[in-house]
Design a protein around this motif. Structure first.
Motif, mmCIF file in Angstrom:
data_model
loop_
_atom_site.group_PDB
_atom_site.id
_atom_site.type_symbol
_atom_site.label_atom_id
_atom_site.label_comp_id
_atom_site.label_asym_id
_atom_site.label_seq_id
_atom_site.Cartn_x
_atom_site.Cartn_y
_atom_site.Cartn_z
ATOM 1 N N ALA A 141 0.835 -1.209 0.000
ATOM 2 C CA ALA A 141 0.000 0.000 0.000
ATOM 3 C C ALA A 141 0.867 1.255 0.000
ATOM 4 O O ALA A 141 1.892 1.319 0.690
ATOM 5 C CB ALA A 141 -0.896 0.000 1.235
ATOM 6 N N ALA A 142 0.429 2.245 -0.778
ATOM 7 C CA ALA A 142 1.057 3.569 -0.822
ATOM 8 C C ALA A 142 2.546 3.534 -1.192
ATOM 9 O O ALA A 142 3.318 4.375 -0.764
ATOM 10 C CB ALA A 142 0.841 4.312 0.505
ATOM 11 N N ARG A 156 9.588 2.337 2.853
ATOM 12 C CA ARG A 156 9.480 2.068 4.304
ATOM 13 C C ARG A 156 8.026 2.220 4.749
ATOM 14 O O ARG A 156 7.299 3.103 4.263
ATOM 15 C CB ARG A 156 10.335 3.062 5.088
ATOM 16 N N LEU A 157 7.642 1.384 5.702
ATOM 17 C CA LEU A 157 6.263 1.412 6.210
ATOM 18 C C LEU A 157 5.858 2.815 6.682
ATOM 19 O O LEU A 157 4.788 3.309 6.337
ATOM 20 C CB LEU A 157 6.120 0.388 7.356
ATOM 21 N N GLU A 158 6.725 3.458 7.458
ATOM 22 C CA GLU A 158 6.369 4.771 8.020
ATOM 23 C C GLU A 158 6.148 5.800 6.901
ATOM 24 O O GLU A 158 5.262 6.648 6.986
ATOM 25 C CB GLU A 158 7.461 5.282 8.970
ATOM 26 N N THR A 159 6.965 5.711 5.877
ATOM 27 C CA THR A 159 6.837 6.644 4.745
ATOM 28 C C THR A 159 5.514 6.399 4.032
ATOM 29 O O THR A 159 4.780 7.332 3.680
ATOM 30 C CB THR A 159 8.001 6.416 3.744
ATOM 31 N N ARG A 194 -0.280 7.918 2.941
ATOM 32 C CA ARG A 194 -1.705 7.591 2.993
ATOM 33 C C ARG A 194 -2.435 8.543 3.933
ATOM 34 O O ARG A 194 -3.540 8.991 3.655
ATOM 35 C CB ARG A 194 -1.859 6.127 3.428
ATOM 36 N N TYR A 195 -1.786 8.868 5.070
ATOM 37 C CA TYR A 195 -2.373 9.792 6.043
ATOM 38 C C TYR A 195 -2.646 11.142 5.369
ATOM 39 O O TYR A 195 -3.725 11.734 5.525
ATOM 40 C CB TYR A 195 -1.405 9.941 7.218
ATOM 41 N N GLN A 196 -1.667 11.605 4.579
ATOM 42 C CA GLN A 196 -1.857 12.899 3.903
ATOM 43 C C GLN A 196 -2.961 12.847 2.858
ATOM 44 O O GLN A 196 -3.733 13.790 2.719
ATOM 45 C CB GLN A 196 -0.538 13.345 3.271
ATOM 46 N N VAL A 248 -8.553 10.538 10.353
ATOM 47 C CA VAL A 248 -8.061 9.284 10.940
ATOM 48 C C VAL A 248 -6.671 9.564 11.506
ATOM 49 O O VAL A 248 -5.829 10.134 10.800
ATOM 50 C CB VAL A 248 -7.955 8.167 9.856
ATOM 51 N N PRO A 249 -6.414 9.198 12.780
ATOM 52 C CA PRO A 249 -5.095 9.491 13.344
ATOM 53 C C PRO A 249 -3.983 8.739 12.613
ATOM 54 O O PRO A 249 -4.207 7.623 12.126
ATOM 55 C CB PRO A 249 -5.201 8.988 14.805
ATOM 56 N N PHE A 250 -2.798 9.339 12.555
ATOM 57 C CA PHE A 250 -1.668 8.722 11.857
ATOM 58 C C PHE A 250 -1.391 7.316 12.389
ATOM 59 O O PHE A 250 -1.153 6.383 11.617
ATOM 60 C CB PHE A 250 -0.411 9.602 12.009
ATOM 61 N N GLU A 251 -1.445 7.162 13.724
ATOM 62 C CA GLU A 251 -1.121 5.849 14.318
ATOM 63 C C GLU A 251 -2.080 4.768 13.805
ATOM 64 O O GLU A 251 -1.679 3.627 13.611
ATOM 65 C CB GLU A 251 -1.199 5.901 15.857
ATOM 66 N N ALA A 252 -3.330 5.149 13.597
ATOM 67 C CA ALA A 252 -4.314 4.168 13.117
ATOM 68 C C ALA A 252 -4.000 3.773 11.673
ATOM 69 O O ALA A 252 -4.099 2.602 11.294
ATOM 70 C CB ALA A 252 -5.724 4.749 13.208
#
Ligand code: CDP
Length: 235
Positions: A13-14, A153-156, A161-163, A172-176
């Motif tokens: 994803a993303a 990387r997962l965090e990237t 996706r968060y943006q 939706v919170p970033f952590e979620a």
């Protein structure tokens, strides 16, 4: 420079698959196919109809019979296509968090994959196509002329996706987002049928430090290099 006829783009994803896919499919005559939409549509329909996500037989039946239509955009709201299920426009509903949370369970069911892979192959074999997903190079179109596997990387990826979600007004919170993506990656990579992985002949590109233009340029360079090799061998 001639683009290959059939291009398969896979990755988590993303990782940048759909943006790259659309750009590669821009020349007239190319069809862009996002196979994730089909898994999302089956998941959405199950949630809408109250079919338990754990009911593998029911989900398989849905994948086999769902009235699913993917067409050029009917509304100019940033969408790339319009998706209808039973005639209803569900284009944005497919991106809802509850679909994200359930889709990888649904896509692990062999019967669901069989039904959707069949639909995807029919489309992929029609002509020039750029198809994106998780198993295009390995299962859906193993005969693709060019296979690209994008990763980051997962965090990237979670941040991208968060943006996207923020831009659409979804709160939706970033952590979620991060946690759902982590779980989806694990399910997609760990399933028995058609797990997420690069085909042996895929070119793997890490997009962590690349923007859209950077990824696109790298792929164009790759295609140009391949063309030179082929003409060298031919000449
Ligand atoms: O857009 P994003 O990368 O988040 O996901 P997607 O491409 O829309 O795919 C949603 C889900 O469908 C994935 O997490 C997979 O579980 C499943 N999928 C699959 O199994 N095989 C494919 N060819 C495409 C998607």
């Amino acid at each position: 420079m001639g683009l290959p006829w059939r291009i398969a783009i896979d990755g988590p994803a993303a990782s940048g698959k759909s943006t790259l896919g659309q750009r590669l499919a821009a020349p007239p005559g190319y069809l862009y196919v996002d196979t994730g939409v089909m898994y999302r549509a089956v998941t959405w329909a199950a949630l809408r109809r109250g079919v338990p996500i754990a009911d593998e037989a029911a989900l398989t039946g849905l994948a086999e019979t769902l009235d699913l239509d993917i067409a050029p955009p009917t509304v100019q709201d940033g969408r790339l296509y319009t998706v209808r299920v039973d005639g209803e426009d569900v284009t944005w509903d497919l991106r809802r968090p509850e679909v994200d949370a359930a889709v990888s369970q649904v896509s692990a069911y062999p019967g669901v994959r069989r039904a959707l892979t069949r639909r995807q192959r029919q489309i992929g074999l029609r002509g020039r196509v750029v198809m994106v997903g998780r198993d295009i190079g390995t299962v859906v179109l193993p005969e693709a002329d060019l296979k690209i596997y994008l990763d980051a990387r997962l965090e990237t990826r979670a941040w991208r996706r968060y943006q996207e979600l923020q831009a659409r007004g979804a709160d939706v919170p970033f952590e979620a987002v991060l946690e759902t993506m982590r779980q989806r990656d694990a399910l997609d990579q760990g399933r028995e049928v058609a797990p997420l992985r690069p085909a042996p002949d895929a070119v793997v590109l890490d997009t962590t430090a690349l923007d859209i233009e950077g990824v696109f340029q790298k792929v164009l360079d790759l295609i140009a290099a391949r063309c030179r090799e082929t003409s060298h061998v031919a000449g």
